[in-house]
Design a protein around this motif. Structure first.
Motif, PDB file in Angstrom:
ATOM      1  N   ALA A   1      20.265  55.775  36.849  1.00  0.00           N
ATOM      2  CA  ALA A   1      21.052  56.495  36.462  1.00  0.00           C
ATOM      3  C   ALA A   1      22.629  55.756  35.200  1.00  0.00           C
ATOM      4  CB  ALA A   1      21.880  57.289  37.727  1.00  0.00           C
ATOM      5  N   GLY A   2      22.544  54.215  36.643  1.00  0.00           N
ATOM      6  CA  GLY A   2      23.221  53.658  35.294  1.00  0.00           C
ATOM      7  C   GLY A   2      24.588  53.408  36.418  1.00  0.00           C
ATOM      8  N   LYS A   3      25.839  52.618  35.905  1.00  0.00           N
ATOM      9  CA  LYS A   3      26.960  52.398  36.187  1.00  0.00           C
ATOM     10  C   LYS A   3      28.062  53.855  35.926  1.00  0.00           C
ATOM     11  CE  LYS A   3      30.559  49.726  34.121  1.00  0.00           C
ATOM     12  NZ  LYS A   3      30.739  49.077  33.647  1.00  0.00           N
ATOM     13  N   ASP A   4      28.059  54.166  37.272  1.00  0.00           N
ATOM     14  CA  ASP A   4      29.347  55.586  37.185  1.00  0.00           C
ATOM     15  C   ASP A   4      30.856  54.836  36.478  1.00  0.00           C
ATOM     16  OD1 ASP A   4      29.822  57.854  37.549  1.00  0.00           O
ATOM     17  OD2 ASP A   4      29.959  57.903  39.967  1.00  0.00           O
ATOM     18  N   VAL A   5      30.955  56.029  35.534  1.00  0.00           N
ATOM     19  CA  VAL A   5      31.797  55.592  35.194  1.00  0.00           C
ATOM     20  C   VAL A   5      33.321  56.943  34.593  1.00  0.00           C
ATOM     21  CG1 VAL A   5      31.801  53.439  33.712  1.00  0.00           C
ATOM     22  CG2 VAL A   5      31.581  55.621  32.478  1.00  0.00           C
ATOM     23  N   ASN A   6      32.676  57.960  35.851  1.00  0.00           N
ATOM     24  CA  ASN A   6      33.130  59.277  36.053  1.00  0.00           C
ATOM     25  C   ASN A   6      35.087  59.297  35.589  1.00  0.00           C
ATOM     26  OD1 ASN A   6      34.784  59.668  38.683  1.00  0.00           O
ATOM     27  ND2 ASN A   6      32.408  58.399  38.519  1.00  0.00           N
ATOM     28  N   TRP A   7      35.202  60.281  35.705  1.00  0.00           N
ATOM     29  CA  TRP A   7      36.458  60.121  34.986  1.00  0.00           C
ATOM     30  C   TRP A   7      37.496  60.662  35.748  1.00  0.00           C
ATOM     31  CZ3 TRP A   7      40.596  63.812  36.199  1.00  0.00           C
ATOM     32  CH2 TRP A   7      41.511  64.382  35.611  1.00  0.00           C
ATOM     33  N   ASP A   8      37.416  60.831  37.105  1.00  0.00           N
ATOM     34  CA  ASP A   8      37.955  60.796  38.139  1.00  0.00           C
ATOM     35  C   ASP A   8      38.430  59.315  38.484  1.00  0.00           C
ATOM     36  OD1 ASP A   8      36.957  62.973  38.415  1.00  0.00           O
ATOM     37  OD2 ASP A   8      37.298  64.236  40.686  1.00  0.00           O
ATOM     38  N   LEU A   9      37.169  58.275  38.477  1.00  0.00           N
ATOM     39  CA  LEU A   9      37.682  57.138  38.806  1.00  0.00           C
ATOM     40  C   LEU A   9      38.362  56.638  38.080  1.00  0.00           C
ATOM     41  CD1 LEU A   9      36.520  53.729  39.498  1.00  0.00           C
ATOM     42  CD2 LEU A   9      34.739  53.784  36.938  1.00  0.00           C
ATOM     43  N   LEU A  10      37.859  57.568  36.359  1.00  0.00           N
ATOM     44  CA  LEU A  10      38.934  56.339  35.729  1.00  0.00           C
ATOM     45  C   LEU A  10      40.923  56.846  35.784  1.00  0.00           C
ATOM     46  CD1 LEU A  10      36.628  56.384  32.490  1.00  0.00           C
ATOM     47  CD2 LEU A  10      37.502  54.962  33.325  1.00  0.00           C
TER      48      LEU A  10
ATOM     49  N   VAL B   1      34.967  45.740  43.421  1.00  0.00           N
ATOM     50  CA  VAL B   1      35.893  45.505  42.263  1.00  0.00           C
ATOM     51  C   VAL B   1      36.519  44.498  41.739  1.00  0.00           C
ATOM     52  CG1 VAL B   1      36.791  46.256  40.294  1.00  0.00           C
ATOM     53  CG2 VAL B   1      35.274  47.967  41.146  1.00  0.00           C
ATOM     54  N   MET B   2      36.989  43.749  43.145  1.00  0.00           N
ATOM     55  CA  MET B   2      38.606  42.877  42.497  1.00  0.00           C
ATOM     56  C   MET B   2      37.699  41.526  43.164  1.00  0.00           C
ATOM     57  SD  MET B   2      40.205  45.065  41.095  1.00  0.00           S
ATOM     58  CE  MET B   2      41.702  43.882  41.204  1.00  0.00           C
ATOM     59  N   ALA B   3      37.003  41.652  43.743  1.00  0.00           N
ATOM     60  CA  ALA B   3      36.134  40.155  44.132  1.00  0.00           C
ATOM     61  C   ALA B   3      35.123  39.359  43.348  1.00  0.00           C
ATOM     62  CB  ALA B   3      35.286  41.169  45.245  1.00  0.00           C
ATOM     63  N   GLY B   4      35.030  40.931  42.092  1.00  0.00           N
ATOM     64  CA  GLY B   4      34.093  40.405  41.090  1.00  0.00           C
ATOM     65  C   GLY B   4      32.460  40.008  40.975  1.00  0.00           C
ATOM     66  N   TRP B   5      32.454  41.503  41.957  1.00  0.00           N
ATOM     67  CA  TRP B   5      31.194  42.282  42.156  1.00  0.00           C
ATOM     68  C   TRP B   5      30.313  42.141  41.094  1.00  0.00           C
ATOM     69  CZ3 TRP B   5      28.999  43.794  47.574  1.00  0.00           C
ATOM     70  CH2 TRP B   5      29.509  42.718  48.604  1.00  0.00           C
ATOM     71  N   HIS B   6      28.649  41.809  40.588  1.00  0.00           N
ATOM     72  CA  HIS B   6      28.257  42.496  39.700  1.00  0.00           C
ATOM     73  C   HIS B   6      28.780  43.655  39.655  1.00  0.00           C
ATOM     74  CE1 HIS B   6      24.914  43.317  36.767  1.00  0.00           C
ATOM     75  NE2 HIS B   6      25.009  42.051  36.036  1.00  0.00           N
ATOM     76  N   SER B   7      28.147  44.749  39.204  1.00  0.00           N
ATOM     77  CA  SER B   7      28.847  46.256  38.602  1.00  0.00           C
ATOM     78  C   SER B   7      27.716  46.642  38.492  1.00  0.00           C
ATOM     79  CB  SER B   7      28.118  46.651  37.608  1.00  0.00           C
ATOM     80  OG  SER B   7      27.907  46.628  36.817  1.00  0.00           O
ATOM     81  N   LEU B   8      25.982  46.226  39.459  1.00  0.00           N
ATOM     82  CA  LEU B   8      25.074  46.699  39.895  1.00  0.00           C
ATOM     83  C   LEU B   8      24.995  45.957  41.211  1.00  0.00           C
ATOM     84  CD1 LEU B   8      21.881  47.716  40.153  1.00  0.00           C
ATOM     85  CD2 LEU B   8      20.856  45.464  39.526  1.00  0.00           C
ATOM     86  N   ALA B   9      25.065  44.812  41.946  1.00  0.00           N
ATOM     87  CA  ALA B   9      25.358  44.940  43.591  1.00  0.00           C
ATOM     88  C   ALA B   9      26.125  45.697  43.800  1.00  0.00           C
ATOM     89  CB  ALA B   9      25.984  43.416  43.630  1.00  0.00           C
TER      90      ALA B   9
ATOM     91  N   GLY C   1      18.988  64.943  30.319  1.00  0.00           N
ATOM     92  CA  GLY C   1      19.882  63.696  30.568  1.00  0.00           C
ATOM     93  C   GLY C   1      20.312  62.962  31.568  1.00  0.00           C
ATOM     94  N   ASN C   2      20.908  62.323  31.342  1.00  0.00           N
ATOM     95  CA  ASN C   2      21.095  61.691  32.250  1.00  0.00           C
ATOM     96  C   ASN C   2      22.092  62.356  33.755  1.00  0.00           C
ATOM     97  OD1 ASN C   2      23.081  59.632  33.922  1.00  0.00           O
ATOM     98  ND2 ASN C   2      22.612  58.564  33.064  1.00  0.00           N
ATOM     99  N   PRO C   3      22.167  62.343  34.801  1.00  0.00           N
ATOM    100  CA  PRO C   3      22.945  63.389  35.289  1.00  0.00           C
ATOM    101  C   PRO C   3      24.301  62.665  36.023  1.00  0.00           C
ATOM    102  CG  PRO C   3      21.228  62.630  36.379  1.00  0.00           C
ATOM    103  CD  PRO C   3      20.908  61.240  35.232  1.00  0.00           C
TER     104      PRO C   3
ATOM    105  N   SER D   1      27.551  57.149  32.220  1.00  0.00           N
ATOM    106  CA  SER D   1      26.791  56.842  32.562  1.00  0.00           C
ATOM    107  C   SER D   1      26.745  55.645  31.644  1.00  0.00           C
ATOM    108  CB  SER D   1      25.909  57.118  33.069  1.00  0.00           C
ATOM    109  OG  SER D   1      24.663  55.677  33.282  1.00  0.00           O
ATOM    110  N   THR D   2      26.933  54.104  31.786  1.00  0.00           N
ATOM    111  CA  THR D   2      27.156  53.244  30.727  1.00  0.00           C
ATOM    112  C   THR D   2      25.668  52.135  31.464  1.00  0.00           C
ATOM    113  OG1 THR D   2      28.432  51.201  31.984  1.00  0.00           O
ATOM    114  CG2 THR D   2      29.511  53.298  31.135  1.00  0.00           C
TER     115      THR D   2
END
Length: 563
Positions: free
Chosen positions: A22-31, A71-79, A396-398, A402-403
């Motif tokens: 599905a890829g990295k989630d960048v939904n409206w609520d997150l932003l 996020v603030m610890a700098g983890w890879h987005s996939l991790a 398409g992507n559910p 997504s990125t």
């Protein structure tokens, strides 16, 4: 039922694979607020900011903290995504146990029926769109299914001594889910009613209700009691800014904040609702395009099963033998009650994630009960699964947005002086609060969402005292914050005039000689999120922002004030 390590590992792996695809989630609520509420809690900003991310700024931050810390610890987005997806996979483990132990126990090839059921459950476009993402619903679904599991065990042997402790644990888990997000109150009501109906007839209903209520209250207070107390002390409303029509806090409007955008408006709408869910159209039961044929098929088999039951009753001249007070019937009652309450309250598909996932197992059960044949059930359920995957996959992507996976979930480009010194930012948003940039600025910076994100403040309206206090306290360090086109050039004077009009009620204007560009990167190069507005994001996946210093302005003229 819960201790099969290979099966559990496979279910968690399934959730992780779905997350990756599905890829990295960048939904409206997150932003808007997922990152902000955790940041605000860590730095006690609910005491210094005001509506930094709009009305959602004051949601309970606990469930957002793990994502924020990673996020603030700098983890890879996939991790990060895989950690979230693995936890969401726990819900599949409990769902499997519910199916195998309660729905298909004693049936031939129960494991095969359970496998098909769980696959039908995860084929829900809503689950596929939120697994491994930042929405809280898949996380809290783990608690809901765990609660259903423990209360189901109590239903199996309701006269045993362990039944009340199991009900207490089930209530505790449901209280935790509700404390972390109030929309789960739907499942509290449904499970409480189901327990009373299927156990209360054999035991004292008061005892059952008391045990369940104590568990729910303990879980809710453990998760949200402290936060509600903070909000009550600060604003006079433990749910601030929601339900302010009752609490009358002077810091927000007393108009009801409705969640009616998906609700059916008539009985005919209710009957059409499961069929409309199959449409290739957004804003039917979730914001994005998430076609789902399973509810419609479930309704069809439900009517077929009802007809078969009536015919059997007529032939037998009596009632069909039904195993009363069973865990299976309790699960079915939970599904029916929660669906009814959900349709009555919000009809938002994300809030009904446990319901939408249970559609898969209950559809399989309906087919099996109608056909009374494992082979026919497997073939029909598998056919529905294939059609569902093809149907939903055509959309398409559910994900809402997504990125591709990137080294970090967010990359920020912030001017050094804005990172080094605290400022008070008055955000002039349209559809975004712009608070996603807050964790990357100086931690003592202050945020106010002055316009946009469902609500705008004026000097003579609710909340104006708080805004004025912030303006007075940071008078020499005030800056406005807006989203701009991606060319990173100063906008035309007309745009500045529009922003000045929004600031005029507060006797402020923009110092056009002191402006800084900044941006937050969401996507890798040449991989722009699919559904975010191009007006908010450029082709490289950035949210470009402009911040300008503010100074004292002339205020509004008398004609504008009269208008």
């Amino acid at each position: 039922m819960l201790v099969s390590a290979p099966r559990n590992a496979a279910l968690i792996a399934l959730a992780c694979v779905m997350t990756f695809l599905a890829g990295k989630d960048v939904n409206w609520d997150l932003l808007n607020y997922h990152l902000y509420v955790a940041h605000a809690w860590e730095h006690k900003k609910y005491l210094t900011d005001f509506m930094g991310a709009g009305p959602n700024s004051y949601f309970n931050p606990l469930a957002c903290l793990p994502f924020y810390w990673m996020v603030m610890a700098g983890w890879h987005s996939l991790a990060i995504g895989l950690v979230l997806g693995a936890f969401h996979g726990l819900g599949l483990i409990f769902l499997w146990a519910i199916c195998e132990r309660f729905l298909f126990i004693g049936q031939a090839h129960a494991r095969l029926l359970t496998t098909v059921s769980v696959l039908l459950a995860v084929s829900s476009p809503v689950f596929a769109g939120v697994v491994g993402g930042t929405f809280l619903e898949p996380t809290l679904t783990v608690f809901v299914f765990a609660s259903l599991w423990f209360t189901g065990l109590a239903c199996e042997n309701y006269l045993a001594r362990r039944s009340l402790p199991l009900i207490l644990v089930g209530g505790l888990l449901m209280g935790l889910a509700t404390g972390l997000k109030l929309t789960n109150i739907v499942f509290v009501a449904a499970l409480g009613l189901s327990l009373l109906f299927f156990i209360g007839a054999r035991l004292q209903g008061l005892v059952i209700a008391t045990a369940f209520s104590i568990g729910v209250a303990a879980g809710y207070l453990l998760c949200n009691g402290w936060w509600a107390h903070h909000l009550y002390l600060e604003f006079g409303n433990p749910f601030f800014p929601f339900f302010n029509e009752f609490f009358q806090s002077p810091d927000f409007s007393t108009a009801k904040l409705d969640h009616d955008r998906f609700k059916p408006t008539s009985l005919l709408d209710v009957l059409k609702f499961p069929f409309r869910m199959a449409y290739f159209q957004s804003w039917i039961y979730v914001e994005n395009n998430a076609p789902d044929i399973r509810p419609a098929v479930f309704v069809v088999f439900g009517f077929a099963l009802a007809a078969k039951t009536l015919i059997a009753k007529g032939k037998n001249n009596g009632s069909v033998a039904i195993k009363k007070y069973s865990a299976r019937n309790m699960v079915i009652a939970f599904f029916a009650c929660s669906t009814a309450v959900w349709l009555w309250t919000t009809s938002n598909g994300r809030y009904a994630l446990p319901i939408l996932m249970l559609v898969g197992p209950l559809l399989t059960l309906a087919i099996y009960t109608t056909t009374a044949n494992v082979k026919h059930t497997t073939i029909l359920a598998s056919l529905v699964l294939v059609l569902q995957l093809l149907h939903a996959g055509s959309a398409g992507n559910p994900r809402w947005s997504s990125t591709g996976w990137t080294p970090h979930w967010f990359e920020s480009n912030i001017p050094p002086r804005l990172k080094a010194d605290p400022h008070a930012y008055l955000s002039l948003g349209t559809s975004l609060s712009n608070s996603v940039v807050a964790p990357f600025l100086h931690p003592k910076s202050t945020f106010v969402s002055l316009t946009g994100v469902t609500y705008a403040f004026r000097p003579d309206g609710p909340g104006s005292n708080r805004v004025r206090q912030i303006i007075a306290l940071h008078k020499s360090h005030l800056r406005m914050l807006v989203t701009i086109p991606p060319d990173r050039r100063l906008p035309e004077s007309g745009a500045f005039n529009t922003w000045d009009m929004s600031l005029a009620p507060w006797a402020l204007k923009i110092n056009r000689s002191d402006c800084e560009f900044m941006d937050v990167t969401l996507a890798p190069d040449n991989d722009s999120p699919e559904t975010l507005s191009k007006q908010l994001q450029d082709k490289s996946g950035n949210i470009p922002l402009l911040s300008c210093a503010l100074e004292t302005g002339p205020g509004e003229d008398e004609e504008t004030i009269r208008e």
